[in-house]
Design a protein around this motif. Structure first.
Motif, PDB file in Angstrom:
ATOM      1  N   UNK A 250      84.998  64.719 -18.779  1.00  0.00           N
ATOM      2  CA  UNK A 250      84.219  65.949 -19.007  1.00  0.00           C
ATOM      3  C   UNK A 250      84.368  66.728 -18.076  1.00  0.00           C
ATOM      4  N   UNK A 251      83.701  67.885 -18.624  1.00  0.00           N
ATOM      5  CA  UNK A 251      84.020  69.313 -17.862  1.00  0.00           C
ATOM      6  C   UNK A 251      83.063  70.266 -17.347  1.00  0.00           C
ATOM      7  N   UNK A 252      82.329  70.812 -16.467  1.00  0.00           N
ATOM      8  CA  UNK A 252      81.038  70.447 -15.985  1.00  0.00           C
ATOM      9  C   UNK A 252      80.622  71.940 -15.083  1.00  0.00           C
ATOM     10  N   UNK A 253      81.740  72.582 -15.248  1.00  0.00           N
ATOM     11  CA  UNK A 253      81.701  74.199 -14.324  1.00  0.00           C
ATOM     12  C   UNK A 253      83.202  74.485 -15.593  1.00  0.00           C
ATOM     13  N   UNK A 254      82.267  76.134 -15.773  1.00  0.00           N
ATOM     14  CA  UNK A 254      83.022  76.521 -16.204  1.00  0.00           C
ATOM     15  C   UNK A 254      83.589  78.275 -15.288  1.00  0.00           C
ATOM     16  N   UNK A 255      84.606  78.272 -14.339  1.00  0.00           N
ATOM     17  CA  UNK A 255      83.754  79.606 -14.333  1.00  0.00           C
ATOM     18  C   UNK A 255      83.299  80.179 -13.446  1.00  0.00           C
ATOM     19  N   UNK A 256      82.766  78.996 -12.610  1.00  0.00           N
ATOM     20  CA  UNK A 256      81.048  78.971 -11.938  1.00  0.00           C
ATOM     21  C   UNK A 256      80.160  78.325 -13.083  1.00  0.00           C
ATOM     22  N   UNK A 257      80.102  78.339 -13.854  1.00  0.00           N
ATOM     23  CA  UNK A 257      78.878  78.641 -15.089  1.00  0.00           C
ATOM     24  C   UNK A 257      78.911  76.800 -14.894  1.00  0.00           C
ATOM     25  N   UNK A 258      77.806  76.049 -14.470  1.00  0.00           N
ATOM     26  CA  UNK A 258      77.405  75.371 -15.272  1.00  0.00           C
ATOM     27  C   UNK A 258      77.369  74.683 -16.757  1.00  0.00           C
TER      28      UNK A 258
END
Ligand code: PMP
Length: 284
Positions: A250-258
């Motif tokens: 799982x990825x839980x954050x992209x560029x600091x965005x949840x």
């Protein structure tokens, strides 16, 4: 403890495993590779990795050093000699040693190297917690479908991610996500559709991707193979990556965005479960 490594027909202690300084893999990154995971001492999706290796070799007019049956034998022997219960087998084929010349040698003698790495794949803390990714521009060459050993740009991406306290980078081209530095990238839309980029020269045709999409469809999940933007990803319900060694993570954050509520999503967790059950069952 010293590992046993395979080099051109021999099983050797790693300190004695040597390749020529004239090897085109060393001089030109003129080589391709595969990484096959090992679960319970068995190889996951070996046929898929073999098929992709042969495709990569074909695209580069590189001769295959041995046939598929022999490759399986070498993989198994190496897993056995190193007592690997869980981890990976790394395989690399290069066009072999030759006088330095951009043109391929007329009669190449390919090099074949395999080694193992023991790793805890099934109980990875990253899979439980989810990973954080940053976005970077995709500056790789245009034949990402060929699994070559020229991995410096992905390594730079990984370092950029680390510098920002993240785990990995997703690469973006013309506004659309291509893939992760060493994995395929997915989102789950708010209405539950699984979206991942369609196959082309822009991405590596992941062996895990093929299996995960097949299992998702079998479980009546809706799959869309199409490009998606970073903005769409940031507004998604879930995001995840797949690769041979990380399965579904799982990825839980992209560029600091949840993403979603900032914890691993239901679809990603379910897909990891299904994938691990199925691949353990059919491992060879
Ligand atoms: N994309 C890239 C760029 C990769 O390096 C990898 C892993 N080598 C993948 C996708 C995932 O491929 P696979 O599922 O076959 O490991």
């Amino acid at each position: 403890m010293s590992r046993t490594v395979y080099v051109n027909g021999e099983f050797l202690p790693e300190e004695d495993a040597k390749i020529s300084v004239f090897d085109r893999g060393f001089l030109f990154a003129d080589g391709v590779y595969e990484v096959t995971s090992v679960l319970g001492g068995k190889l996951v999706d070996f046929d898929g990795h073999c098929a992709r290796l042969n495709r990569s070799l074909g695209e580069l007019d590189m001769p295959a050093p041995v046939d598929d049956a022999e490759l399986l034998r070498i993989h198994r022997e190496l897993v056995k000699q190193n007592g690997v219960e869980e981890g990976l087998v790394y395989l690399q084929v290069t066009r072999g040693p030759a006088d330095r010349d951009f043109a391929y040698p007329a009669e190449p003698v390919p090099s074949l190297v395999l080694f193992t790495q023991v790793m805890n794949l099934s109980e990875s803390p990253k899979a439980a917690a989810g990973i954080k990714v940053i976005s970077i521009e995709d500056l790789r060459w245009g034949r990402r479908d060929i699994k070559t050993v020229q991995l410096l740009y992905p390594a730079m991406g990984k370092m950029a991610a680390k510098a920002e306290g993240a785990d990995d980078a997703w690469m973006v081209e013309d506004g659309f996500v291509t893939e992760g530095t060493s994995n395929n990238a997915y989102i789950v839309t708010q209405d539950g559709r699984i979206v991942t980029r369609d196959l082309s020269n822009a991405i590596l045709h992941g062996i895990t991707r093929a299996a995960v999409l097949r299992f998702a469809r079998e479980a009546q999940m809706v799959v869309e193979e199409r490009p998606f933007t970073l903005e769409e990803a940031k507004e998604a319900a879930e995001a995840f990556v797949t690769s041979a060694t990380t399965f579904v993570t799982p990825v839980v954050e992209i560029d600091g965005v949840e993403i979603g509520d900032g914890t691993p999503g239901r679809v990603s967790r379910r897909l990891r479960e299904i994938y691990m059950d199925e691949c353990s069952r059919v491992a060879v």
